[in-house]
Design an enzyme around this catalytic site. Structure first.
Site, short mmCIF file in Angstrom:
data_model
loop_
_atom_site.label_atom_id
_atom_site.label_comp_id
_atom_site.label_asym_id
_atom_site.label_seq_id
_atom_site.Cartn_x
_atom_site.Cartn_y
_atom_site.Cartn_z
N ASN A 166 0.82 -1.22 0.00
CA ASN A 166 0.00 0.00 0.00
C ASN A 166 0.85 1.26 0.00
OD1 ASN A 166 -2.43 1.74 0.67
ND2 ASN A 166 -1.24 2.02 2.55
N ASP B 145 -0.98 -6.61 3.62
CA ASP B 145 -1.00 -5.60 4.68
C ASP B 145 -1.82 -4.37 4.26
OD1 ASP B 145 0.30 -4.49 7.20
OD2 ASP B 145 0.88 -2.96 5.74
N GLU C 185 -5.60 -8.00 5.02
CA GLU C 185 -5.77 -7.41 6.35
C GLU C 185 -6.73 -6.24 6.26
OE1 GLU C 185 -3.95 -4.78 9.87
OE2 GLU C 185 -3.54 -4.40 7.77
C1 AAO Z 1 5.07 4.04 12.60
C2 AAO Z 1 4.81 5.01 13.75
C3 AAO Z 1 3.96 6.17 13.27
C4 AAO Z 1 4.65 6.86 12.11
C5 AAO Z 1 4.90 5.85 11.00
C6 AAO Z 1 5.63 6.41 9.81
O1 AAO Z 1 4.14 4.32 14.81
O2 AAO Z 1 3.80 7.10 14.34
O3 AAO Z 1 3.84 7.91 11.62
O4 AAO Z 1 5.68 4.77 11.53
O5 AAO Z 1 6.82 6.97 10.19
C7 AAO Z 1 2.93 -0.70 11.79
C8 AAO Z 1 2.76 -0.02 13.14
C9 AAO Z 1 2.70 1.49 13.01
C10 AAO Z 1 3.91 2.00 12.23
C11 AAO Z 1 3.85 1.34 10.85
C12 AAO Z 1 4.99 1.77 9.94
O6 AAO Z 1 1.59 -0.49 13.75
O7 AAO Z 1 2.72 2.06 14.31
O8 AAO Z 1 3.87 3.42 12.13
O9 AAO Z 1 3.96 -0.09 11.03
O10 AAO Z 1 6.21 1.45 10.50
C13 AAO Z 1 -4.80 0.71 10.88
C14 AAO Z 1 -4.73 0.02 9.53
C15 AAO Z 1 -4.11 -1.35 9.61
C16 AAO Z 1 -2.80 -1.33 10.39
C17 AAO Z 1 -3.11 -0.78 11.77
C18 AAO Z 1 -1.87 -0.74 12.66
O11 AAO Z 1 -6.02 -0.04 8.96
O12 AAO Z 1 -3.86 -1.77 8.28
O13 AAO Z 1 -3.61 0.56 11.62
N1 AAO Z 1 -2.17 -2.65 10.42
C19 AAO Z 1 -1.11 -3.00 9.45
C20 AAO Z 1 0.02 -3.78 10.10
C21 AAO Z 1 0.80 -2.88 11.03
C22 AAO Z 1 1.47 -1.78 10.22
C23 AAO Z 1 0.67 -1.32 9.07
C24 AAO Z 1 -0.54 -1.88 8.71
C25 AAO Z 1 1.31 -0.34 8.15
O14 AAO Z 1 -0.46 -4.93 10.71
O15 AAO Z 1 1.73 -3.56 11.81
O16 AAO Z 1 1.72 -0.64 11.07
O17 AAO Z 1 2.09 -1.09 7.24
C26 AAO Z 1 -9.23 1.93 13.42
C27 AAO Z 1 -9.36 1.41 12.03
C28 AAO Z 1 -8.23 0.50 11.66
C29 AAO Z 1 -6.91 1.14 11.92
C30 AAO Z 1 -6.84 1.60 13.38
C31 AAO Z 1 -5.54 2.34 13.63
O18 AAO Z 1 -9.44 0.85 14.34
O19 AAO Z 1 -10.58 0.71 11.89
O20 AAO Z 1 -8.32 0.18 10.27
O21 AAO Z 1 -5.87 0.20 11.67
O22 AAO Z 1 -7.94 2.48 13.64
O23 AAO Z 1 -5.44 2.63 14.95
C32 AAO Z 1 -11.46 0.51 17.98
C33 AAO Z 1 -12.23 0.57 16.68
C34 AAO Z 1 -11.34 0.18 15.52
C35 AAO Z 1 -10.24 1.15 15.47
C36 AAO Z 1 -9.52 0.96 16.77
C37 AAO Z 1 -8.26 1.76 16.89
O24 AAO Z 1 -11.06 -0.81 18.30
O25 AAO Z 1 -13.31 -0.32 16.77
O26 AAO Z 1 -12.02 0.17 14.32
O27 AAO Z 1 -10.35 1.30 17.86
O28 AAO Z 1 -8.47 3.00 17.42
#
Ligand code: AAO
Length: 515
Positions: A119, A216, A252
């Site tokens: 992505n 992802d 995902e």
């Molecule tokens: C890191 C730093 C950031 C920085 C960035 C770039 O932490 O501060 O800006 O680098 O420099 C992983 C880490 C991230 C990291 C990233 C890149 O988790 O912290 O950022 O690598 O190194 C969303 C996405 C989902 C994603 C998830 C983490 O939709 O795809 O966030 N997962 C995948 C991987 C994950 C990875 C990435 C994607 C990126 O598994 O490891 O990130 O490649 C709502 C939405 C979700 C959303 C969450 C985010 O969820 O529905 O889609 O997920 O928000 O917080 C309740 C709600 C629920 C909500 C949730 C969270 O439960 O019901 O819907 O609250 O508030």
């Protein structure tokens, strides 16, 4: 057209349409394990020495491609989710080690599922230089990734309509797909060039021998754009897979309800991760919100989950176990080992979905106001940043802070249980209206839980042939002797079960595979 031809044509069409839902595991291998942040050399050894003999179908690996190397914080696990190019050198090892791992795992019938980060590239503040796992030059500020090559033309900046260029609201599907997720430079998958580059990368992995992909951040891509990429994918390598096998695709998408983007938007492309599964099961096992195990009678679609044949299920994943992504406090992990084993045991016994077992590393948690400020800490590593090897203790558990949940006897044996009962119906449900439940899988297996605060002593119909069975939770067969509780199934299929509510593992599972 003759009747035969018609059937053949129909099968061919179905084959093409349905193939990406098939995990491609060997027959009656029903679970894969996510070896989060493991090195390729350790995975190769684990396939041969442990996963193949114990019936595991495959391994989800951390992203194999070139990724950023970060210093602040120092080498967090999540740097793997910031691609720099599609070269195959990463924190888990070199390209040669990767090829060797895929070959050796495939040779023992344990298949590899790559985490495909397609992505986006690295974060906007990733800087310029050669601080990538392959030492590749890039410039995040100017969106220049010459090793692919991608330039600023290949990103979505023009399409994103938010002021910040970031995803500001999950209520707007356009920004979720066209803006930056946590500042990650968002690729424009509408462009044929970008589609082609991604397909080229995935096809390279297919040629090496992977069996499929976790995709992802799928929520952040348009399903149609993804389809255009997947339509360019080759069939699997015929050295290990039947001719014309399609890669397994599982996307995902975090859909807990309440957002315009739904898991079902992605069913046309392949399976989807069912995040409700672990979140809800956590509530049930913890007995929060008035939940009880008796309510699990209609677990699955009855709980408004997606159709079973579209779902990939898991109790926790690498995000939910450390407070990234969704799920929150209810999700069970190895940190709550007693309840975790109940949850994983239930998942592996229940027919819903295709199952993934988590295998983690331990890190020093540090909670401030309920949030773990050490959620970024990477895998066990030496002072120069290289990942520590997975050592194996005399009792078969792992050392060096690798948790190896998949080697916990209860979990390992339930993977075998799931293989044994594969294809058998959900049967002989029983509950006490509270947290004592039991169910069978046809005439092949039976499981019973006591998650109440009182002793259980019940006689139930198991559906199993008469005989003496060795519980695979409290022990197992070892050198022809049962080290566990033994269960006597009578001629009428009934058996007596006694489980103390204070037992370390308050459940019993028996199956028909002679050991
Ligand atoms: C890191 C730093 C950031 C920085 C960035 C770039 O932490 O501060 O800006 O680098 O420099 C992983 C880490 C991230 C990291 C990233 C890149 O988790 O912290 O950022 O690598 O190194 C969303 C996405 C989902 C994603 C998830 C983490 O939709 O795809 O966030 N997962 C995948 C991987 C994950 C990875 C990435 C994607 C990126 O598994 O490891 O990130 O490649 C709502 C939405 C979700 C959303 C969450 C985010 O969820 O529905 O889609 O997920 O928000 O917080 C309740 C709600 C629920 C909500 C949730 C969270 O439960 O019901 O819907 O609250 O508030």
């Amino acid at each position: 057209m003759s009747e035969d031809m018609r059937i053949l044509t129909l099968l061919a069409v179905l084959g093409v349409c349905w193939a990406q839902y098939n995990p491609n595991t060997q027959p009656h291998k029903t679970a894969i394990v996510h070896l989060f942040e493991w090195r390729w050399v350790d995975i190769a050894a684990e396939c041969e020495r442990y996963l193949a003999p114990n019936g595991f179908g495959g391994v989800q690996i951390s992203p194999p491609n070139d990724h950023i190397v970060l210093n602040n914080p120092w080498m967090p696990w999540y740097e793997r989710y910031q691609p720099i190019s599609y070269k195959l050198c990463s924190r888990s090892g070199t390209e040669n080690e990767f090829v060797d791992m895929v070959t050796r795992c495939n040779n023992v019938g344990v298949y590899i599922y790559a985490d495909a980060v397609i992505n986006h590239m690295c974060g906007a503040s990733g800087g310029a230089g050669t601080h990538s796992s392959c030492g590749t030059y890039f410039n995040a500020g100017t969106e220049d990734f010459p090793a692919v090559p991608y330039s600023s033309w290949e990103f979505n900046d023009g399409k994103c309509k938010t002021k910040s260029g970031e995803i500001e609201s999950y209520q707007d599907a356009n920004q979720v797909r066209d803006c930056r997720l946590v500042s990650l430079l968002d690729l424009n998958l509408q462009k044929d060039y970008v589609r082609g580059k991604i397909a080229e990368y995935m096809n390279r992995l297919i040629r090496i021998g992977v069996a499929g992909f976790r995709v992802d951040g799928s929520k952040h891509m348009w399903p149609g754009d993804m389809k255009a990429v997947f339509d360019q994918l080759n069939s699997l390598n015929t050295r290990w897979f039947p001719k014309d096998s399609k890669p397994f695709i599982y996307q995902e998408v975090i859909d807990l309800g309440g957002e315009p983007i739904k898991s079902s938007d992605y069913f046309g492309n392949g399976r989807v991760t069912e995040f409700k599964y672990g979140a809800k099961l956590g509530y049930v096992i913890r007995k929060w919100n008035g939940e009880k195990m008796a309510y699990l009678k209609n677990w699955g679609e009855g709980w408004s989950f997606m159709p079973s044949d579209k779902a990939v299920v898991f109790v926790d994943n690498h995000d939910t176990q450390r407070g990234h992504g969704p799920g929150g406090a209810s999700v069970l992990t190895f940190w709550n080992s007693r309840m975790y084993k109940i949850a994983v045991g239930f998942m592996l016994a229940h027919p819903y979905g295709f199952t993934r077992v988590m295998s983690s590393f331990r890190w020093p948690r540090h909670f401030v106001n309920g949030k773990d400020t050490n959620d970024w800490i990477g895998p066990p590593s030496y002072s120069d940043g290289t990942t520590k090897r997975v050592t194996i203790n005399p009792d078969t558990t792992c050392g060096n802070d690798w948790v190896c949940e998949h080697r916990w006897r209860q979990i390992k044996n339930m993977v075998m249980f799931r293989n044994v009962v594969d294809g058998q119906p959900f049967s002989n449900w029983w509950d006490n209206g509270s947290n004592q439940i039991a169910f069978g899988r046809g005439n092949k297996g039976f499981i019973i839980f006591n998650n109440d605060d009182w002793y259980m002593d019940v006689t139930l119909q198991t559906g199993l042939p008469a005989g003496t069975y060795c519980d695979v939770i409290s022990g197992q067969m070892e050198n022809g002797a049962c080290t566990a509780v033994q269960i006597q199934v009578n001629d009428d299929g009934r058996a007596n079960f006694k489980i103390s509510n204070t037992a370390e593992d308050p459940f019993i599972a028996i199956h028909t595979k002679p050991t």
